[in-house]
Design an enzyme around this catalytic site. Structure first.
Site, PDB file in Angstrom:
ATOM      1  N   TYR A  54      14.051  -2.720   5.522  1.00 51.55           N
ATOM      2  CA  TYR A  54      13.768  -3.954   4.779  1.00 51.55           C
ATOM      3  C   TYR A  54      13.130  -4.952   5.724  1.00 51.55           C
ATOM      4  O   TYR A  54      13.664  -5.234   6.788  1.00 51.55           O
ATOM      5  CB  TYR A  54      15.059  -4.558   4.210  1.00 51.55           C
ATOM      6  CG  TYR A  54      15.050  -4.513   2.712  1.00 51.55           C
ATOM      7  CD1 TYR A  54      14.084  -5.229   1.997  1.00 51.55           C
ATOM      8  CD2 TYR A  54      15.967  -3.746   1.995  1.00 51.55           C
ATOM      9  CE1 TYR A  54      14.042  -5.172   0.617  1.00 51.55           C
ATOM     10  CE2 TYR A  54      15.925  -3.689   0.609  1.00 51.55           C
ATOM     11  CZ  TYR A  54      14.954  -4.409  -0.076  1.00 51.55           C
ATOM     12  OH  TYR A  54      14.902  -4.350  -1.435  1.00 51.55           O
ATOM     13  N   GLU A  56      11.461  -8.087   4.429  1.00 49.89           N
ATOM     14  CA  GLU A  56      10.956  -9.215   3.625  1.00 49.89           C
ATOM     15  C   GLU A  56      10.485 -10.331   4.541  1.00 49.89           C
ATOM     16  O   GLU A  56      11.153 -10.668   5.520  1.00 49.89           O
ATOM     17  CB  GLU A  56      12.055  -9.741   2.697  1.00 49.89           C
ATOM     18  CG  GLU A  56      12.215  -8.903   1.450  1.00 49.89           C
ATOM     19  CD  GLU A  56      13.271  -9.475   0.503  1.00 49.89           C
ATOM     20  OE1 GLU A  56      13.944 -10.461   0.859  1.00 49.89           O
ATOM     21  OE2 GLU A  56      13.415  -8.913  -0.595  1.00 49.89           O
ATOM     22  N   ASP A 199     -13.447  -7.870  -5.660  1.00 51.15           N
ATOM     23  CA  ASP A 199     -12.509  -6.746  -5.638  1.00 51.15           C
ATOM     24  C   ASP A 199     -13.287  -5.496  -5.245  1.00 51.15           C
ATOM     25  O   ASP A 199     -14.044  -4.956  -6.047  1.00 51.15           O
ATOM     26  CB  ASP A 199     -11.886  -6.613  -7.033  1.00 51.15           C
ATOM     27  CG  ASP A 199     -10.980  -5.392  -7.143  1.00 51.15           C
ATOM     28  OD1 ASP A 199     -10.898  -4.604  -6.187  1.00 51.15           O
ATOM     29  OD2 ASP A 199     -10.356  -5.233  -8.214  1.00 51.15           O
ATOM     30  N   THR A 225      -8.075  -1.788  -2.685  1.00 41.37           N
ATOM     31  CA  THR A 225      -7.062  -0.744  -2.516  1.00 41.37           C
ATOM     32  C   THR A 225      -7.317  -0.147  -1.138  1.00 41.37           C
ATOM     33  O   THR A 225      -8.353  -0.398  -0.523  1.00 41.37           O
ATOM     34  CB  THR A 225      -7.209   0.384  -3.548  1.00 41.37           C
ATOM     35  OG1 THR A 225      -8.503   0.974  -3.381  1.00 41.37           O
ATOM     36  CG2 THR A 225      -7.072  -0.134  -4.974  1.00 41.37           C
ATOM     37  N   LYS A 228      -8.883   4.609  -1.860  1.00 42.61           N
ATOM     38  CA  LYS A 228     -10.083   5.179  -2.483  1.00 42.61           C
ATOM     39  C   LYS A 228     -11.062   5.583  -1.370  1.00 42.61           C
ATOM     40  O   LYS A 228     -10.701   6.398  -0.544  1.00 42.61           O
ATOM     41  CB  LYS A 228     -10.626   4.201  -3.507  1.00 42.61           C
ATOM     42  CG  LYS A 228      -9.601   3.985  -4.643  1.00 42.61           C
ATOM     43  CD  LYS A 228     -10.049   3.040  -5.739  1.00 42.61           C
ATOM     44  CE  LYS A 228      -8.920   2.840  -6.743  1.00 42.61           C
ATOM     45  NZ  LYS A 228      -9.260   1.850  -7.789  1.00 42.61           N
ATOM     46  N   ARG A 234      -1.866   5.080  -0.627  1.00 40.22           N
ATOM     47  CA  ARG A 234      -1.934   4.314  -1.867  1.00 40.22           C
ATOM     48  C   ARG A 234      -1.408   2.903  -1.608  1.00 40.22           C
ATOM     49  O   ARG A 234      -0.258   2.734  -1.201  1.00 40.22           O
ATOM     50  CB  ARG A 234      -1.065   5.027  -2.907  1.00 40.22           C
ATOM     51  CG  ARG A 234      -1.164   4.547  -4.319  1.00 40.22           C
ATOM     52  CD  ARG A 234      -0.657   5.629  -5.268  1.00 40.22           C
ATOM     53  NE  ARG A 234      -1.550   6.773  -5.202  1.00 40.22           N
ATOM     54  CZ  ARG A 234      -2.734   6.846  -5.831  1.00 40.22           C
ATOM     55  NH1 ARG A 234      -3.130   5.865  -6.614  1.00 40.22           N
ATOM     56  NH2 ARG A 234      -3.504   7.901  -5.695  1.00 40.22           N
TER      57      ARG A 234
HETATM   58  C1  LIG Z   1      -8.499   1.052  -8.576  1.00 39.65           C
HETATM   59  C2  LIG Z   1      -8.809  -0.375  -8.781  1.00 39.65           C
HETATM   60  C3  LIG Z   1      -7.838  -1.387  -8.639  1.00 39.65           C
HETATM   61  C4  LIG Z   1      -6.384  -1.208  -8.416  1.00 39.65           C
HETATM   62  O1  LIG Z   1      -5.800  -0.093  -8.445  1.00 39.65           O
HETATM   63  P1  LIG Z   1      -4.260   0.257  -8.299  1.00 39.65           P
HETATM   64  O2  LIG Z   1      -4.163   1.477  -9.119  1.00 39.65           O
HETATM   65  O3  LIG Z   1      -3.470  -0.877  -8.853  1.00 39.65           O
HETATM   66  O4  LIG Z   1      -4.033   0.458  -6.857  1.00 39.65           O
HETATM   67  C5  LIG Z   1      -8.252  -2.698  -8.731  1.00 39.65           C
HETATM   68  N1  LIG Z   1      -9.525  -3.004  -8.938  1.00 39.65           N
HETATM   69  C6  LIG Z   1     -10.470  -2.074  -9.086  1.00 39.65           C
HETATM   70  C7  LIG Z   1     -11.884  -2.511  -9.302  1.00 39.65           C
HETATM   71  C8  LIG Z   1     -10.154  -0.728  -9.031  1.00 39.65           C
HETATM   72  O5  LIG Z   1     -11.097   0.189  -9.211  1.00 39.65           O
END
Ligand SMILES: *Cc1c(COP(=O)(O)O)cnc(C)c1O
Length: 417
Positions: A54, A56, A199, A225, A228, A234
């Site tokens: 933990y 936090e 994003d 993320t 990807k 993840r």
């Molecule tokens: C994959 C994705 C996310 C978030 O994905 P999680 O499954 O919550 O990790 C956010 N924004 C975009 C544009 C994505 O393609």
């Protein structure tokens, strides 16, 4: 490597499911654009004792004792992420990309404020204002899409922004095969006095490698993320520069606003992933992803298959199946039977339902990790054509044979016991 023998002895049912997944990954061509294969080093960190801890709070300011090693690993992750993306502020605690976006909205907005994001149908993400998501429930949402050619139309977005007067504009997508101009988005945001959130969940590996324009100098806040194209565990992350003083607000929005204890084993794995992405080899990897995607889209089009926007600038493409008279759902199922894993996806201006769709989304990040190159993309294009154009049992069997030849030539996990 990857010994599951102790797990198999303690819990054969879970071990069998893991074995099944390992075999599935080995025997299929993974073409889901949001997936990748992490290194053994990332996997080791994920399976480490840090899952017990933990922590936090943030490094140097925790709510629990015994955090000296948690501090070391979170600081490593932060320092490497800052170097990798050239940002001055980073929060590596978001459990996933969606939480990162929710935290930014929580930090910058009040319920009822207006956000402007790309619509889901045009390739946006649930967390950019979809009604089924908290972002659509708590905020007033305006949307932009793409033009007839499938491209983002910046003049149109400015027009929509002037009408909607959003407090936050979100750019970045889950199914957009072309480059995004973050500078133009910032100009639009400035004109209407809005914050800009970029994003880069899908393209962060390409951005880190310098293969796509970085949003860091333009966006007030950038989220991503880590699993990807960045090829880490993840998880999610939030970045900003110092001249945009939201740091403290965002830290507070993640903890205690939205999350409790950080996933320290995932943060350790993020540190490993950033370290890998800082190596020169990662630049080669990212360029190979794009080369493969362009080779694949070219080979598909050579076979009369329609690729939306006529190609790709990044790691993914949208195949428009409507002229072929096969739905996205049907194509996804048939390709899976032939050993190719992908997902059905709406094509902008698609009239079929979201569970059927008129297209599929294909990505090359995972295939490239596996070692496949541009020559193999021709083989894959041919296999896809056999399945979705020819559609006979013999054609599908031939495609399956071609897929098996590739998966055996490029083994993924050789030493799993
Ligand atoms: C994959 C994705 C996310 C978030 O994905 P999680 O499954 O919550 O990790 C956010 N924004 C975009 C544009 C994505 O393609």
């Amino acid at each position: 490597m990857y010994s599951y023998s102790k797990l198999a002895a303690a819990d054969p049912e879970v071990a069998a499911a893991i074995k099944g997944e390992v075999d599935r990954e080995n025997s299929h061509l993974e073409m889901i654009a949001s997936e990748n294969f992490v290194s053994e080093a990332v996997m080791s960190a994920l399976g480490s004792q840090f899952t017990n801890k933990y922590a936090e709070g943030y490094p140097g300011d925790r709510y629990y004792g015994g955090c000296q090693y948690a501090d070391i690993v979170e600081n490593l992750a932060r320092d490497r992420a800052k170097e990798l993306f050239g940002c001055e502020y980073v929060n590596v605690q978001p459990h996933a990309g969606s939480q990162a976006n929710t935290a930014v909205q929580f930090a910058l907005l009040k319920p009822g404020d207006t956000i402007l994001g790309m619509s889901l149908d045009a390739g946006g993400h649930l967390s950019h204002g979809c009604v089924a998501n908290i972002s659509g429930r708590y905020f007033n949402v305006a949307n932009y899409g793409v033009n007839e050619d499938g491209y983002i139309d910046y003049d149109e977005i400015l027009k929509i922004a002037k009408e909607a007067r959003p407090k936050l504009i979100i750019c970045g997508a889950s199914a957009y095969p072309r480059k995004i101009d973050f500078k133009k988005f910032r100009e639009i945001a400035d004109e209407v006095d809005a914050f800009l959130l970029a994003d880069i969940a899908h393209i962060s590996g390409l951005v880190a490698a310098g293969c796509h324009m970085s949003p860091i100098p333009y966006a007030h806040v950038t989220t991503s993320t880590t699993h990807k194209t960045l090829r880490g565990p993840r998880g999610g992350m939030i970045m900003s520069t110092n001249d945009f003083a939201v740091d403290h607000k965002i830290d507070k929005a993640i903890f205690p606003g939205l999350q409790g204890g950080p996933l320290m084993h995932v943060i350790a794995a993020k540190a490993v992933c950033y370290g890998e992405a800082l190596k020169p080899e990662f630049k080669v990897y990212a360029q190979n992803i794009i080369d493969n995607a362009q080779a694949l889209s070219g080979n598909l089009m050579d076979r009369g298959i329609k690729v939306f926007t006529g190609g790709t600038d990044n790691h993914l493409m949208l195949v428009d199946l409507r002229p072929l008279g096969i739905s996205g759902k049907e194509a996804e199922d048939k390709l899976d039977e032939a050993g190719i894993t992908c997902n059905k996806n709406a094509i902008p201006n698609d009239t079929s339902s979201r569970s059927v769709t008129g297209g599929i989304r294909l990505g090359t990040a995972a295939l490239t990790t596996r070692g496949l190159g541009t020559a193999d993309m021709e083989t894959i294009a041919e296999a896809i054509k056999l399945v979705i154009v020819d559609r006979t049992t013999e054609a599908k069997n031939e495609a399956k044979r071609m897929v098996t030849e590739l998966t055996e030539r490029y083994p993924l996990y050789e030493n799993v016991e």
